[in-house]
Design a protein around this motif. Structure first.
Motif, PDB file in Angstrom:
ATOM      1  N   LEU A   1      -1.019 -72.223 -20.479  1.00 21.07           N
ATOM      2  CA  LEU A   1      -2.400 -72.823 -20.969  1.00 21.07           C
ATOM      3  C   LEU A   1      -1.759 -74.168 -22.006  1.00 21.07           C
ATOM      4  CD1 LEU A   1      -4.603 -69.644 -21.601  1.00 21.07           C
ATOM      5  CD2 LEU A   1      -4.741 -71.349 -19.828  1.00 21.07           C
ATOM      6  N   LYS A   2      -0.898 -73.937 -22.921  1.00 16.98           N
ATOM      7  CA  LYS A   2      -0.493 -74.612 -23.836  1.00 16.98           C
ATOM      8  C   LYS A   2       0.113 -76.009 -23.103  1.00 16.98           C
ATOM      9  CE  LYS A   2       2.652 -75.376 -27.884  1.00 16.98           C
ATOM     10  NZ  LYS A   2       3.560 -74.667 -28.727  1.00 16.98           N
ATOM     11  N   ARG A   3       0.825 -75.919 -21.881  1.00 13.74           N
ATOM     12  CA  ARG A   3       1.295 -77.023 -21.182  1.00 13.74           C
ATOM     13  C   ARG A   3       0.447 -77.940 -20.505  1.00 13.74           C
ATOM     14  NH1 ARG A   3       5.032 -73.131 -19.815  1.00 13.74           N
ATOM     15  NH2 ARG A   3       3.983 -72.847 -17.630  1.00 13.74           N
ATOM     16  N   ASP A   4      -0.737 -77.085 -20.045  1.00 13.06           N
ATOM     17  CA  ASP A   4      -2.081 -77.765 -19.080  1.00 13.06           C
ATOM     18  C   ASP A   4      -3.127 -77.463 -19.664  1.00 13.06           C
ATOM     19  OD1 ASP A   4      -3.332 -78.523 -17.092  1.00 13.06           O
ATOM     20  OD2 ASP A   4      -1.963 -77.937 -15.473  1.00 13.06           O
ATOM     21  N   PRO A   5      -3.920 -78.241 -20.502  1.00 18.29           N
ATOM     22  CA  PRO A   5      -4.961 -78.119 -20.887  1.00 18.29           C
ATOM     23  C   PRO A   5      -6.175 -78.210 -19.837  1.00 18.29           C
ATOM     24  CG  PRO A   5      -4.279 -80.547 -21.169  1.00 18.29           C
ATOM     25  CD  PRO A   5      -3.191 -79.792 -20.513  1.00 18.29           C
ATOM     26  N   ASP A   6      -5.739 -78.549 -18.578  1.00 16.86           N
ATOM     27  CA  ASP A   6      -6.843 -78.536 -17.335  1.00 16.86           C
ATOM     28  C   ASP A   6      -7.032 -77.274 -16.750  1.00 16.86           C
ATOM     29  OD1 ASP A   6      -7.454 -81.312 -18.231  1.00 16.86           O
ATOM     30  OD2 ASP A   6      -5.791 -81.849 -17.091  1.00 16.86           O
ATOM     31  N   ILE A   7      -6.218 -76.149 -17.110  1.00 19.56           N
ATOM     32  CA  ILE A   7      -6.487 -74.973 -16.501  1.00 19.56           C
ATOM     33  C   ILE A   7      -7.790 -74.367 -16.646  1.00 19.56           C
ATOM     34  CG2 ILE A   7      -5.708 -72.636 -15.983  1.00 19.56           C
ATOM     35  CD1 ILE A   7      -2.707 -73.769 -16.644  1.00 19.56           C
ATOM     36  N   ARG A   8      -8.365 -74.035 -15.678  1.00 20.52           N
ATOM     37  CA  ARG A   8      -9.822 -73.391 -15.908  1.00 20.52           C
ATOM     38  C   ARG A   8     -10.076 -72.314 -15.091  1.00 20.52           C
ATOM     39  NH1 ARG A   8     -14.734 -77.087 -15.903  1.00 20.52           N
ATOM     40  NH2 ARG A   8     -15.602 -75.172 -16.754  1.00 20.52           N
ATOM     41  N   ALA A   9      -9.168 -71.794 -13.957  1.00 20.00           N
ATOM     42  CA  ALA A   9      -9.590 -70.869 -13.175  1.00 20.00           C
ATOM     43  C   ALA A   9      -8.212 -70.015 -12.948  1.00 20.00           C
ATOM     44  CB  ALA A   9     -10.041 -71.541 -11.868  1.00 20.00           C
ATOM     45  N   VAL A  10      -8.365 -68.930 -12.392  1.00 21.20           N
ATOM     46  CA  VAL A  10      -7.215 -68.069 -12.264  1.00 21.20           C
ATOM     47  C   VAL A  10      -7.284 -67.384 -10.872  1.00 21.20           C
ATOM     48  CG1 VAL A  10      -5.802 -66.103 -13.140  1.00 21.20           C
ATOM     49  CG2 VAL A  10      -6.548 -67.465 -14.629  1.00 21.20           C
ATOM     50  N   TYR A  11      -6.277 -67.494 -10.033  1.00 22.09           N
ATOM     51  CA  TYR A  11      -6.102 -66.342  -8.971  1.00 22.09           C
ATOM     52  C   TYR A  11      -4.797 -65.490  -9.227  1.00 22.09           C
ATOM     53  CZ  TYR A  11      -4.660 -64.575  -4.398  1.00 22.09           C
ATOM     54  OH  TYR A  11      -4.355 -63.786  -3.072  1.00 22.09           O
ATOM     55  N   SER A  12      -5.189 -64.241  -9.626  1.00 19.96           N
ATOM     56  CA  SER A  12      -4.266 -63.317 -10.111  1.00 19.96           C
ATOM     57  C   SER A  12      -3.714 -62.399  -8.778  1.00 19.96           C
ATOM     58  CB  SER A  12      -4.775 -62.054 -11.155  1.00 19.96           C
ATOM     59  OG  SER A  12      -3.941 -61.430 -11.405  1.00 19.96           O
ATOM     60  N   ILE A  13      -2.475 -62.807  -8.566  1.00 22.73           N
ATOM     61  CA  ILE A  13      -1.921 -62.017  -7.339  1.00 22.73           C
ATOM     62  C   ILE A  13      -1.243 -60.886  -7.761  1.00 22.73           C
ATOM     63  CG2 ILE A  13      -0.118 -62.321  -5.522  1.00 22.73           C
ATOM     64  CD1 ILE A  13      -0.780 -65.326  -5.759  1.00 22.73           C
ATOM     65  N   GLY A  14      -0.508 -60.995  -8.914  1.00 21.79           N
ATOM     66  CA  GLY A  14       0.264 -59.625  -9.301  1.00 21.79           C
ATOM     67  C   GLY A  14      -0.202 -58.884 -10.409  1.00 21.79           C
ATOM     68  N   GLY A  15      -1.430 -59.251 -11.122  1.00 19.51           N
ATOM     69  CA  GLY A  15      -2.027 -58.217 -12.113  1.00 19.51           C
ATOM     70  C   GLY A  15      -1.725 -58.930 -13.598  1.00 19.51           C
TER      71      GLY A  15
ATOM     72  N   ASN B   1      -4.213 -58.564 -15.810  1.00 13.40           N
ATOM     73  CA  ASN B   1      -5.331 -59.480 -16.001  1.00 13.40           C
ATOM     74  C   ASN B   1      -5.851 -59.227 -17.394  1.00 13.40           C
ATOM     75  OD1 ASN B   1      -5.044 -60.271 -13.401  1.00 13.40           O
ATOM     76  ND2 ASN B   1      -6.244 -58.370 -12.615  1.00 13.40           N
ATOM     77  N   ILE B   2      -5.999 -58.120 -17.857  1.00 14.76           N
ATOM     78  CA  ILE B   2      -6.361 -58.063 -19.493  1.00 14.76           C
ATOM     79  C   ILE B   2      -5.545 -59.047 -20.337  1.00 14.76           C
ATOM     80  CG2 ILE B   2      -6.209 -56.506 -21.447  1.00 14.76           C
ATOM     81  CD1 ILE B   2      -6.934 -54.245 -19.419  1.00 14.76           C
ATOM     82  N   ALA B   3      -4.273 -59.139 -20.048  1.00 12.51           N
ATOM     83  CA  ALA B   3      -3.457 -60.050 -20.930  1.00 12.51           C
ATOM     84  C   ALA B   3      -3.932 -61.465 -20.553  1.00 12.51           C
ATOM     85  CB  ALA B   3      -1.974 -59.644 -20.706  1.00 12.51           C
ATOM     86  N   THR B   4      -3.991 -61.695 -19.195  1.00 10.96           N
ATOM     87  CA  THR B   4      -4.438 -63.078 -19.195  1.00 10.96           C
ATOM     88  C   THR B   4      -5.614 -63.463 -19.657  1.00 10.96           C
ATOM     89  OG1 THR B   4      -3.217 -63.064 -16.702  1.00 10.96           O
ATOM     90  CG2 THR B   4      -5.064 -64.648 -17.051  1.00 10.96           C
ATOM     91  N   LEU B   5      -6.604 -62.691 -19.712  1.00 12.76           N
ATOM     92  CA  LEU B   5      -7.904 -62.893 -20.331  1.00 12.76           C
ATOM     93  C   LEU B   5      -7.830 -63.196 -21.848  1.00 12.76           C
ATOM     94  CD1 LEU B   5     -10.091 -60.752 -18.148  1.00 12.76           C
ATOM     95  CD2 LEU B   5     -10.420 -63.239 -18.203  1.00 12.76           C
TER      96      LEU B   5
END
Length: 341
Positions: free
Chosen positions: A241-255, A257-261
């Motif tokens: 997220l720090k590297r890319d300010p344009d990330i707005r969606a996630v496809y979580s393949i490996g889990g 997800n609590i940490a991702t959110l």
């Protein structure tokens, strides 16, 4: 005649005379169609009962070996234990060998111990690396059938794979992602637990291929090697997220997800669409809270039942069957969640 039963046994099962059964089986005519159906039904009943006789008193010790986060191994254990009563009159006993991460040598040592000690079968979720491939082949040489679960090891002597078509699952995720993002701008973060699990690699390939074909202007940003664990996943997502300010969606393949959110929240960023895999206890809660958009799920109880049946067939306790078909991919939203086990 396609069955091993004496005419006398069929007649007793059908409640008909031996002469009538003989006429039906040899196509001599003079028998009502309903009577012929009774004879064929009696043969089918004998087939089923013969299977049950073969199973009575049979105990199958099956080893479940998995490298996976605790949330998924817990779901697998619950699915197997829920299915065990339906496997009667056979008795299935299970030994569980679960690990979240660690050197591959520990995993292969577990498989080699099983080969030396003996087992009626192994259900395995493991990375596709040469050491594991060799250990699976040693199990097969020891006469122990191996069924891969969720992620396949196709270059091994494993007996069968049970799980979804992972490429199709990835393409399904891409379809949902594209529909829900629509014209909104933003890049998509794809998250793998490890590049050594074939199922994750195939999901990522299916996702990337479908996104490239349908939404070629959408940028995908990949992170990997979080092992699906919250502690490592959080740092990887925060860095992305720090590297890319344009990330707005996630496809979580490996889990993880609590940490991702949590990483999105701590960065003050919105996750507009979040597609994940498997209704484990974490994802079930997140979906109920509407923090996930959808979960791609498959019936673990059905998978574990099929894995047990494959092992039983390998020992001649069930009749042969055709090739195992992929599990159905279920798109689960907060509004169509299945009843818990």
């Amino acid at each position: 005649m396609g069955h091993p039963y004496p005419i006398r046994e069929i007649a007793r099962q059908a409640g008909l005379s031996e002469a009538t059964v003989d006429r039906v089986l040899n196509g001599r005519g003079g028998v009502r169609e309903s009577t012929a159906r009774e004879v064929h039904q009696a043969i089918a009943d004998l087939d089923r009962q013969r299977t049950q006789v073969r199973l009575v008193g049979r105990t199958f010790m099956i080893d479940i070996v998995m490298q996976t986060p605790e949330r998924f191994s817990t779901a697998v254990r619950a699915a197997l234990e829920a299915e065990m009563p339906a496997l009667h009159p056979a008795v299935v006993r299970s030994r569980f060998h679960f690990r979240e991460t660690g050197p591959v040598q520990e995993l292969t040592r577990t498989l080699d111990r099983i080969a030396r000690r003996g087992s009626q079968g192994v259900v395995l979720k493991a990375p596709d690396v040469p050491e594991v491939t060799a250990a699976v082949d040693r199990l097969a040489e020891a006469g122990i059938p191996v069924v891969t679960l969720v992620t396949d090891l196709p270059s091994t002597a494993r007996l069968a794979y049970v799980g979804i078509d992972n490429r199709a699952a990835g393409a399904t995720a891409a379809y949902l992602m594209g529909q829900w993002l629509a014209e909104r701008p933003g890049n998509v973060l794809t998250s793998l637990s490890s590049g050594f699990f074939r199922n994750e690699e195939e999901r990522e390939m299916g996702f990337r291929s479908a996104m490239r074909a349908r939404y070629p202007d959408r940028t995908l940003v990949e992170i990997a090697e979080g092992q699906g664990l919250d502690a490592t996943q959080y740092d990887l997502v925060r860095a992305a997220l720090k590297r890319d300010p344009d990330i707005r969606a996630v496809y979580s393949i490996g889990g993880g997800n609590i940490a991702t959110l949590r990483a999105f929240e701590d960065a003050g960023r919105e996750c507009a669409v979040f597609v994940a895999h498997d209704l484990d206890h974490d994802n079930t809660r997140l979906l109920r809270e509407h923090r996930l958009s959808a979960v791609l799920h498959h019936d673990l109880r059905q998978d574990m039942r099929e894995a047990c049946h494959i092992v039983m067939r390998a020992h001649g306790a069930l009749p042969p069957a055709g090739p195992t078909q992929p599990s159905a991919i279920q798109v689960v939203t907060p509004y169509n969640m299945p009843t818990p086990l």
